[in-house]
Each structure stands twice: as structure tokens, then as C-alpha cells.
Design an enzyme around this catalytic site. Structure first.
Site, PDB file in Angstrom:
ATOM      1  N   LYS A  33      72.667 -11.962 -39.941  1.00  0.00           N
ATOM      2  CA  LYS A  33      74.027 -11.434 -39.832  1.00  0.00           C
ATOM      3  C   LYS A  33      74.984 -12.538 -39.415  1.00  0.00           C
ATOM      4  CE  LYS A  33      75.538  -8.881 -36.281  1.00  0.00           C
ATOM      5  NZ  LYS A  33      76.900  -9.354 -35.873  1.00  0.00           N
ATOM      6  N   LYS A  62      83.725  -6.378 -40.153  1.00  0.00           N
ATOM      7  CA  LYS A  62      84.366  -5.113 -39.772  1.00  0.00           C
ATOM      8  C   LYS A  62      85.803  -5.044 -40.300  1.00  0.00           C
ATOM      9  CE  LYS A  62      81.509  -4.669 -35.599  1.00  0.00           C
ATOM     10  NZ  LYS A  62      80.661  -5.862 -35.802  1.00  0.00           N
TER      11      LYS A  62
END
Length: 236
Positions: A33, A62
Site C-alpha cells: 500500500k 482516499k
């Protein structure tokens, strides 16, 4: 993209640190990630470098903006080769649909999942800070159904909400769980945590693990122990 492997959160300060870290795994294909810390420090090229090194990349930025801006951002990230992207479900259905439009030809290889409620959000904070007067699990459930209606592949959620989400979205809707801590580990700034094995038994489709691996004295051994606990829980 094998999302059943534990995803390692590379919350590291530079591309060099990230590439040195994954290099310790002796050619093992990882799912990693890239979050805000690394992406903003190293720039988009870190995603390309990790892909060229043979790893799958979850680009966890996000995204949360007006639909056209998110569409453009999703397009840029998919062209870098990101396998998985995040948007905030709070941005609404139109914004989530726009993120899929931005994928273009990469729609076959890049998946988009939505943030429901951060695992650092407690029920008290939901009520007193966000002024959301429903139980946290109901807020998460609502965002999950909205994300599915928009066509997304899944959501980010804590292990504690995974089974409930599966009950309203079906088993094929991804439930990606951060806030994973091996037994005996410090909770840190997370509020809703679970062990790898517990997350599997509670219905998570995939797990994201950062500090228990990246800060371990032996990251490779820590990763393998977490992977084994996760796989044992999935088979139970």
C-alpha cells in the site's frame, strides 16, 4: 491481483526506503500500500517503481473532491499501474461513479473501493464530532450499500463491520480491513482493531498491515507470521 495476501502498508518517508524495504523479501511478490505519506514524499514514480519491481500496488489516497476532479485523479493513478484505489464514500454516489469513469481502459485491471468510516473513528467521535446520530455500524452499512450501487468493487472497513457488510452486499463485495494487529501488539492510533486470524473469521476479504511489519526487528518473519495467521483464519 491476488487480494488474499496481506497488504503491507509502506508508510515510509521516501522511495528509497520503500524500495529497500521490499527488496528484503528476496524477490517475493508482495501486495503493498502506498498511502499519503509515501506518495506525497516520493511522488507518482514510486508506484511505477514498485510495479516494475513485480509488486501489486494499493494506492490509498482516499480521493474526496468534486466528481470531475476525482475522475481525473483516478485516471492518473490508473495510468501509473495502480491495482487498487480508494475514494471516500462520503463524497457521494456521483463522485464514486466518476472515479470509475476515470479508469478508462484500465477498468479491467484497476479496482476502486470506498472508505466508509476510518478505523480511528470511535462511536463517540461519530456522534460528537461528525454529528451523525446513528450507530457506527449503520453509517458503515449505508456507505457500503452506496458504494456498491455506484459500481465499486468494495469498501475499506474494520473487521468488526465486515460480516454485517457482507450480509447486505453479498460475499463478492470486497471488505478490505486495516487496523490489523497481531496478538500482543500495541494498538497505536487505531480504535477498532483485530488480529489477522480474527479478521479472517469475522469476514474480511483482505487485510492491511503496516507498523507490525515495517517496524518489526525482522519484517520478513513478521510478514510470514501474519500471513500464516491470516490464512489459518480463512481456512477455519
Amino acid at each position: 491481483m491476488d487480494i488474499t495476501r496481506p497488504i503491507i502498508a509502506l508508510d515510509l518517508p521516501s522511495a528509497e526506503a520503500a524500495l529497500d524495504f521490499v527488496g528484503r523479501f528476496d524477490g517475493e511478490n508482495l501486495f503493498v500500500k502506498v498511502g499519503m505519506e509515501l506518495f506525497y514524499a516520493a511522488g507518482p514514480s514510486v508506484v511505477t517503481s514498485l510495479k516494475e519491481a513485480g509488486h501489486d500496488v494499493f494506492c490509498d489516497l482516499k480521493l474526496h473532491d468534486i466528481p470531475n476532479t476525482v475522475k481525473g485523479a483516478a485516471s492518473s493513478l490508473s495510468r501509473l499501474g495502480a491495482d487498487l484505489l480508494t475514494v471516500h464514500a462520503a463524497g457521494g454516489r456521483s463522485m464514486m461513479e466518476a472515479s470509475l469513469e476515470g479508469l478508462g481502459d484500465a477498468a479491467e485491471t484497476t479496482r476502486v473501493i470506498a472508505i466508509t468510516q476510518l478505523t480511528s473513528t470511535s462511536p463517540e467521535a461519530l456522534k460528537t464530532e461528525q454529528l451523525v446520530d446513528v450507530p457506527l455500524v449503520e453509517s458503515v452499512r449505508n456507505y457500503a450499500k452506496l458504494a456498491q450501487a455506484a459500481g465499486l468493487a468494495g469498501v475499506v472497513c474494520s473487521a468488526h463491520e465486515a460480516a454485517d457488510i457482507a450480509s447486505v452486499t453479498g460475499p463478492n463485495f470486497l471488505r478490505v480491513t486495516p487496523g490489523i494487529r497481531p496478538a500482543g501488539s500495541a494498538v497505536g492510533d487505531q480504535s477498532r482493531v483485530a488480529t489477522p486470524g480474527n479478521a479472517a473469521s469475522m469476514g474480511s476479504s483482505a487485510i492491511v498491515v503496516g507498523r507490525p511489519i515495517t517496524k518489526a526487528d525482522d519484517p520478513v518473519a513478521a510478514y510470514h507470521a501474519i500471513r500464516d495467521d491470516w490464512n489459518a483464519g480463512r481456512k477455519a
